[in-house]
Design an enzyme around this catalytic site. Structure first.
Site, short mmCIF file in Angstrom:
data_model
loop_
_atom_site.label_atom_id
_atom_site.label_comp_id
_atom_site.label_asym_id
_atom_site.label_seq_id
_atom_site.Cartn_x
_atom_site.Cartn_y
_atom_site.Cartn_z
N ARG A 25 -38.86 22.54 -10.75
CA ARG A 25 -39.60 21.82 -9.71
C ARG A 25 -38.75 20.66 -9.19
O ARG A 25 -37.69 20.35 -9.73
CB ARG A 25 -40.94 21.29 -10.25
CG ARG A 25 -40.79 20.51 -11.55
CD ARG A 25 -42.12 19.92 -12.03
NE ARG A 25 -43.10 20.93 -12.33
CZ ARG A 25 -43.20 21.57 -13.51
NH1 ARG A 25 -42.35 21.28 -14.48
NH2 ARG A 25 -44.14 22.46 -13.72
N ILE A 27 -36.40 17.83 -7.52
CA ILE A 27 -35.00 17.78 -7.12
C ILE A 27 -34.23 18.97 -7.67
O ILE A 27 -33.40 19.57 -6.97
CB ILE A 27 -34.36 16.47 -7.62
CG1 ILE A 27 -34.95 15.25 -6.90
CG2 ILE A 27 -32.84 16.49 -7.41
CD1 ILE A 27 -34.53 13.92 -7.50
N ASP A 69 -34.70 22.84 -23.48
CA ASP A 69 -35.12 21.48 -23.80
C ASP A 69 -33.83 20.69 -23.96
O ASP A 69 -33.11 20.84 -24.96
CB ASP A 69 -35.94 21.46 -25.09
CG ASP A 69 -36.51 20.08 -25.41
OD1 ASP A 69 -35.94 19.07 -24.92
OD2 ASP A 69 -37.51 20.00 -26.14
N VAL A 70 -33.51 19.85 -22.99
CA VAL A 70 -32.20 19.19 -22.97
C VAL A 70 -32.00 18.23 -24.13
O VAL A 70 -30.88 17.80 -24.40
CB VAL A 70 -31.96 18.45 -21.62
CG1 VAL A 70 -31.98 19.43 -20.45
CG2 VAL A 70 -32.97 17.33 -21.42
N TYR A 157 -37.26 3.48 -18.40
CA TYR A 157 -36.56 4.30 -17.40
C TYR A 157 -35.30 3.59 -16.92
O TYR A 157 -34.23 4.21 -16.82
CB TYR A 157 -37.51 4.58 -16.23
CG TYR A 157 -36.94 5.51 -15.17
CD1 TYR A 157 -36.79 6.87 -15.43
CD2 TYR A 157 -36.59 5.03 -13.91
CE1 TYR A 157 -36.28 7.72 -14.47
CE2 TYR A 157 -36.08 5.88 -12.95
CZ TYR A 157 -35.94 7.22 -13.22
OH TYR A 157 -35.43 8.07 -12.27
N LYS A 161 -31.46 5.03 -17.25
CA LYS A 161 -30.64 5.31 -16.08
C LYS A 161 -29.41 4.39 -16.01
O LYS A 161 -28.35 4.82 -15.55
CB LYS A 161 -31.48 5.22 -14.80
CG LYS A 161 -32.53 6.33 -14.69
CD LYS A 161 -31.89 7.71 -14.76
CE LYS A 161 -32.91 8.83 -14.58
NZ LYS A 161 -32.28 10.17 -14.60
N PRO A 187 -30.44 8.48 -6.50
CA PRO A 187 -31.52 8.48 -5.49
C PRO A 187 -32.37 7.22 -5.55
O PRO A 187 -32.56 6.63 -6.61
CB PRO A 187 -32.36 9.70 -5.86
CG PRO A 187 -31.57 10.46 -6.89
CD PRO A 187 -30.70 9.44 -7.56
N VAL A 190 -38.07 9.08 -4.72
CA VAL A 190 -38.08 10.45 -4.20
C VAL A 190 -39.51 10.97 -4.16
O VAL A 190 -40.28 10.76 -5.11
CB VAL A 190 -37.21 11.37 -5.07
CG1 VAL A 190 -37.09 12.76 -4.43
CG2 VAL A 190 -35.81 10.77 -5.28
#
Length: 284
Positions: A25, A27, A69-70, A157, A161, A187, A190
């Site tokens: 889903r 990006i 699952d990263v 977050y 990042k 980005p 978004v």
């Protein structure tokens, strides 16, 4: 040879295999669709296999769906064994919980750091060696302008990042010696489920998933170290650093910078919050 010539071998998208994480889903899906339209073979990966399969089916025969699952190095290793050579790796998977630091749960903080930071690190460590061995490849880490600019209600977050930006910049130095490029895409807000329930606009530049996908694709040609979306925000962190704090505080008040902390419609955001909580409370 010109000193300004790119040190990286050029990429031919029509001959490339592209792996995009979190591409069921948002990006990730827009990116997978765009690469497929340019002739690439696309590996659509997501922790939600149903979403990955739906996206791959919509893209067509050049796409295949894989659960990933990263957070799990073992899952990455198993995927590498399954799919073989990858020419372009797009580390896009991420979560964005919204809460004051003192209200956030340990499980959500752990999941945020594991998905947003360790995920790209796993990806680079698993697929990077094969790229280095070939002297060819490109890695794109989708971070955020929140990796440069602190925002109320996004402490975990922001931390993830900021770490992802540093991870990418340092990895770029190491991979460059082997002809492999690493680009970071940053980005602004978004229009995807991650920002659901948050009032967008009103001084906060907002873009669509397709805008970010085009920036990701563009790095395959430019091999640029960092690219903001929209591009005019590239110097935003420098401007913030040299502006007196009193002025930035006034500006933040004018644009309603606390909206991610105090102005979230959790009714609208409920489904996303529940999915994040479910992932956070599930072992990788």
């Amino acid at each position: 040879m010109s000193m300004f010539r790119s040190p990286y071998p050029s990429l031919t998208l029509a001959l490339s295999t592209v792996l995009v994480t979190g591409s069921g889903r948002g990006i990730g899906r827009a990116t997978a669709e765009l690469f497929a339209r340019h002739g690439a073979r696309v590996l659509v990966t997501d922790v939600d296999l149903d979403a990955a399969e739906e996206a791959a089916a919509a893209i067509g025969p050049d796409a295949s769906a894989h659960r990933l699952d990263v957070r799990s190095r073992r899952a990455w290793d198993e995927l590498a064994h399954e799919v073989g050579t990858v020419d372009i790796l797009v580390n896009n998977a991420g979560i964005m919980p919204l809460a004051a630091l003192l209200d956030e749960t340990d499980q959500t903080i752990d999941a945020t750091m594991d998905i947003n930071v360790r995920g790209p690190m796993h990806g680079m460590r698993v697929f990077g060696p094969q790229m280095v061995e070939r002297g060819y490849g490109h890695i794109v880490n989708v971070a955020s302008l929140a990796g440069k600019i602190p925002i109320h209600g996004m402490v975990a977050y922001n931390a993830s990042k900021f770490a992802a930006v540093g991870l990418s910049a340092a990895a770029r130095l190491e991979f460059a010696d082997h002809g492999v490029s690493v680009s970071t895409v940053l980005p602004s807000a978004v229009r995807t489920e991650l920002s659901s329930g948050v009032q967008l606009g009103h001084g906060l530049p907002t873009v669509d998933a397709e805008d970010v996908a085009r920036a990701i694709l563009r790095t395959c040609t430019t091999r640029q170290a960092e690219i903001a979306v929209p591009r005019y925000l590239s110097p935003a962190d420098v401007a913030l650093a040299v502006t007196p704090e009193r002025l930035t505080s006034i500006f933040r008040t004018v644009i309603g910078a606390r909206r991610a902390l105090t102005g979230v419609d959790h009714g609208v955001r409920g489904a996303y919050d529940q999915r994040v909580a479910r992932i956070a409370n599930t072992e990788s």
